[in-house]
Design a protein around this motif. Structure first.
Motif, PDB file in Angstrom:
ATOM      1  N   CYS A   4       0.853  -1.181   0.000  1.00 43.12           N
ATOM      2  CA  CYS A   4       0.000   0.000   0.000  1.00 43.12           C
ATOM      3  C   CYS A   4       0.897   1.241   0.000  1.00 43.12           C
ATOM      4  O   CYS A   4       1.773   1.363   0.855  1.00 43.12           O
ATOM      5  CB  CYS A   4      -0.881  -0.021   1.247  1.00 43.12           C
ATOM      6  N   SER A   6       0.121   4.071   0.897  1.00 40.82           N
ATOM      7  CA  SER A   6      -0.278   4.950   1.995  1.00 40.82           C
ATOM      8  C   SER A   6       0.267   4.453   3.332  1.00 40.82           C
ATOM      9  O   SER A   6       0.938   5.191   4.044  1.00 40.82           O
ATOM     10  CB  SER A   6      -1.797   5.046   2.047  1.00 40.82           C
ATOM     11  N   CYS A   7      -0.004   3.183   3.662  1.00 42.03           N
ATOM     12  CA  CYS A   7       0.399   2.689   4.979  1.00 42.03           C
ATOM     13  C   CYS A   7       1.525   1.672   4.905  1.00 42.03           C
ATOM     14  O   CYS A   7       1.973   1.186   5.934  1.00 42.03           O
ATOM     15  CB  CYS A   7      -0.792   2.092   5.721  1.00 42.03           C
ATOM     16  N   CYS A  18      -5.719  -1.816  -0.749  1.00 42.50           N
ATOM     17  CA  CYS A  18      -5.324  -2.015   0.653  1.00 42.50           C
ATOM     18  C   CYS A  18      -6.571  -2.258   1.484  1.00 42.50           C
ATOM     19  O   CYS A  18      -7.526  -1.491   1.401  1.00 42.50           O
ATOM     20  CB  CYS A  18      -4.578  -0.786   1.168  1.00 42.50           C
ATOM     21  N   ARG A  20      -6.821  -1.890   4.559  1.00 44.59           N
ATOM     22  CA  ARG A  20      -6.921  -0.900   5.635  1.00 44.59           C
ATOM     23  C   ARG A  20      -7.319   0.474   5.085  1.00 44.59           C
ATOM     24  O   ARG A  20      -8.111   1.183   5.686  1.00 44.59           O
ATOM     25  CB  ARG A  20      -5.601  -0.798   6.392  1.00 44.59           C
ATOM     26  N   CYS A  21      -6.709   0.851   3.966  1.00 45.19           N
ATOM     27  CA  CYS A  21      -6.904   2.215   3.464  1.00 45.19           C
ATOM     28  C   CYS A  21      -7.798   2.266   2.227  1.00 45.19           C
ATOM     29  O   CYS A  21      -8.322   3.337   1.898  1.00 45.19           O
ATOM     30  CB  CYS A  21      -5.573   2.856   3.093  1.00 45.19           C
TER      31      CYS A  21
HETATM   32 ZN   LIG Z   1      -3.000   0.961   3.404  1.00 46.57          ZN
END
Ligand SMILES: [Zn+2]
Length: 160
Positions: A4, A6-7, A18, A20-21
């Motif tokens: 990801c 982002s994370c 992702c 999570r995101c």
């Molecule tokens: Zn993420």
């Protein structure tokens, strides 16, 4: 391997977003190594907390507790050094034995605050002028003025 952007969580090939995101995953770049822990720590250090001689702010019972405290401090930008406490003759390779956590003098107050340690004993390291009531200072100034006036009067009387 997909990550990801982002994370930075890694994902199995075949997934597209992702979990999570919800950000679209990208190919992990095997060429660019992840930022080393050392550089990561150096990046977090705040310059205003890294000046002055090292002072002990707290003790730890062993190496892992010391590293835990170090981790808490660096998250707030305070660099620290772990040193084996004096007087304990434990071989260096052992993680046992108490440790001292030292931080630069400019970061000591912040470190105590972060770790919620009591302030240093008042009265021991009191800066001059602190804690002196204003009327004491005013009285001192008044006395100096009176003494100067008396000297001036004496000089005046002697000369004339
Ligand atoms: Zn993420």
């Amino acid at each position: 391997m997909l990550v990801c952007p982002s994370c930075a969580t890694g994902h199995e090939d075949g997934e597209r977003f992702c979990e999570r995101c919800g950000v679209p995953l990208v190919e992990a770049d095997p060429v660019a190594p992840p930022e080393s822990e050392h550089r990561e720590r150096a990046r977090k250090i705040r310059p205003q907390y890294s000046e002055g001689p090292l002072v002990k702010v707290v003790g730890a019972r062993n190496q892992s507790e010391a590293e835990l405290l170090q981790g808490i401090l660096i998250e707030e930008g305070v660099p620290s050094l772990v040193r084996r406490s004096g007087g304990f003759d434990v071989p260096d390779f052992l993680a046992a034995g108490p440790r001292d956590i030292l931080v630069p003098a400019s970061g000591a107050d912040a470190a105590r605050e972060i770790l919620q340690l009591p302030e240093p004993q008042p009265g021991i390291d009191m800066r001059p002028g602190e804690g002196t009531p204003a009327w004491v200072k005013a009285l001192a100034v008044a006395l100096i003025v009176v003494i100067l006036a008396l000297i001036a009067a004496g000089v005046y009387a002697a000369v004339f």
